[in-house]
Every structure is written in C-alpha cells, then in structure tokens.
Design an enzyme around this catalytic site. Structure first.
Site, short mmCIF file in Angstrom:
data_model
loop_
_atom_site.label_atom_id
_atom_site.label_comp_id
_atom_site.label_asym_id
_atom_site.label_seq_id
_atom_site.Cartn_x
_atom_site.Cartn_y
_atom_site.Cartn_z
N ARG A 91 0.82 -1.21 0.00
CA ARG A 91 0.00 0.00 0.00
C ARG A 91 0.85 1.25 0.00
O ARG A 91 0.31 2.36 -0.02
CB ARG A 91 -0.88 0.01 1.25
CG ARG A 91 -2.33 -0.40 1.02
CD ARG A 91 -2.99 -0.40 2.37
NE ARG A 91 -4.41 -0.28 2.39
CZ ARG A 91 -5.28 -1.28 2.51
NH1 ARG A 91 -4.86 -2.51 2.51
NH2 ARG A 91 -6.56 -1.03 2.62
N ARG A 130 -21.81 -2.90 2.92
CA ARG A 130 -21.30 -4.27 2.87
C ARG A 130 -21.24 -4.95 4.24
O ARG A 130 -21.12 -4.31 5.26
CB ARG A 130 -19.94 -4.32 2.15
CG ARG A 130 -18.80 -3.75 2.93
CD ARG A 130 -17.54 -3.83 2.09
NE ARG A 130 -16.41 -3.27 2.82
CZ ARG A 130 -15.18 -3.24 2.34
NH1 ARG A 130 -14.91 -3.71 1.15
NH2 ARG A 130 -14.21 -2.73 3.08
N ARG A 175 -9.84 6.81 4.43
CA ARG A 175 -9.29 5.64 3.73
C ARG A 175 -9.04 5.96 2.25
O ARG A 175 -8.04 5.53 1.67
CB ARG A 175 -10.22 4.44 3.90
CG ARG A 175 -10.20 3.95 5.35
CD ARG A 175 -11.37 3.04 5.66
NE ARG A 175 -11.30 1.77 4.95
CZ ARG A 175 -12.33 0.93 4.85
NH1 ARG A 175 -13.48 1.21 5.39
NH2 ARG A 175 -12.17 -0.20 4.21
#
Ligand code: AMP
Length: 218
Positions: A91, A130, A175
C-alpha cells in the site's frame, strides 16, 4: 495454473476482496489479505493487533515495518509456493520495495499488478452497505449482493453476519485519502516495469470477475 503471483490494487471498498476470493477458487492460488490478517490479529489480541486496532478504526495505514513483517512471514508458508494474490499489500512505495526484495531473495517475480479501477463517487455506497458471514467470511451487500435467502449465508448456511468497524461513512474519506496519497503512486511504479493492467471495477461483479479471469489466465 501454477506459480502465479498477482497484486490486486484499487481503492477501499472497490471489490478487491470479493474478486480475490473468486480468483483463489478459480485458479487455486491463495488470497493474502493483509486487512483480514490484521483483523484476525485484533481479534486474537496479539501485539500486532494492539498496534493496528486504533489505526484501522481511524482509516489510516499501519506502519510499513509492521506490514512487511506480517507479509514476509505469510509468504514463507508452504501454501504460497503455488502462487498468491496479494489483496491490500503493498500500500506504499516502501512496502513495494520490501516485496521486491523478498521475492528477489527467493528468485521469484510478479506476474501482474491488476488495478481494479472504481471512481470515488461509488465507494461510499459500496462500503457502507457491505457485510460478511461471521462464520465463513463470504461477502454480501445490502443492495448489490444479497444472500439468496434473506439472513442465510449462501455458502455455509450460517445466520450470523458482521459489519467491519471501519466501514462507516466517516472513515471512508480518510481511507480514500490514504489510497490516493500513499497507494496510488504504486501504479506508475509498476507501470514502468510493464506489470500494470487496469480493469473496470465499476462494472457489475460478474463482469469484473470475467475481466480479471481473462487477465490472470492471459
Ligand atoms: P483492508 O481490509 O484491505 O481494507 O484493510 C483494512 C485496514 O487495515 C486499512 O485501512 C489499514 O488500516 C490496514 N491495512 C491493511 N493492509 C495494510 C497495508 N498493506 N499497509 C498499511 N495498512 C494496512
């Protein structure tokens, strides 16, 4: 198919986890999700879990040294000999460099880096809707992917579901910012090496899977 080493890249909530699980079943190569590993560490109360918990809840990135240690240990396990799909790692550029060194040490290389491209505008709805099966981890969504029988997992029949603590509208912005600032620079990093392939992650799940399977098989 043997020995494929793939990185799946893309924003949080962009479908990497769902697709990595499908690829795992299709090609028999293991999914390595650093997010899942950290969530397991938090649940087990390990030192790594204690370090990671607050950072994850805030939507920031866990330090590179921790993540490199986690993935180095995982890649050394026997099931990775047949290849792996990295989902959520690397990342940052230092993580990518550490991965290069780990692979070089084993005389291995990457086969492809696949960017699942999804516009920011779609991410909030995808993330906040989700949830997953508490028992087997199968992923669902309030709008896009409901279980066939309401309240029952299609895969294992469990009736318990969980939502991630960091899947809130407040955390999504942080995020996404982390993705654009720290992770997106990996796209040119891999493109320069001829490894980058981009697919349209805004399409329905089955279309994304089809594009991915073609890319991995090719
Ligand atoms: P994910 O399940 O991939 O969305 O990851 C959930 C959270 O775990 C991220 O928001 C980060 O806090 C942390 N995390 C997972 N993988 C990494 C990584 N490679 N580097 C830093 N933090 C990570």
């Amino acid at each position: 198919m043997k020995g494929k080493r793939i990185i799946l890249m893309g924003p949080p909530g962009g479908g990497k986890g769902t697709q990595a699980r499908i690829l795992q079943d299709t090609f028999g190569i293991v999914q390595l999700s650093t997010g899942d590993m950290l969530r397991a560490a938090v649940k087990a109360g390990t030192e790594i879990g204690k370090t990671a918990q607050k950072i994850m809840e805030a939507g920031a990135l866990v330090p590179d040294a921790v993540m490199v240690g986690v993935i180095a240990a995982r890649i050394a396990e026997p099931d990775c000999v047949k290849g792996f799909i990295l989902d959520g790692f690397p990342r940052t550029i230092p993580q990518a460099e550490a991965l290069d060194a780990m692979l070089a040490e084993r005389e291995l290389s990457l086969d492809a880096v696949i960017e699942v491209r999804v516009p920011d505008a779609m991410i909030v709805e995808r993330i906040t809707g989700r949830y997953s099966c508490a028992k087997c981890g199968a992923g669902y969504h309030d709008t896009f992917q409901k279980p066939k029988v309401e309240g029952v997992c299609d895969v294992c029949g469990s009736t318990e579901f969980i939502r991630r603590k960091d899947d809130t509208a407040e955390t999504v912005a942080t995020r996404l910012q982390a993705y654009h600032d720290q992770t997106a620079p990996l796209l040119p990093y891999y493109e320069q090496r001829g490894l980058l392939k981009t697919i349209d992650g805004a399409a329905p799940i089955e279309d994304v899977t089809r594009q991915l399977v073609e890319t991995v098989a090719g």
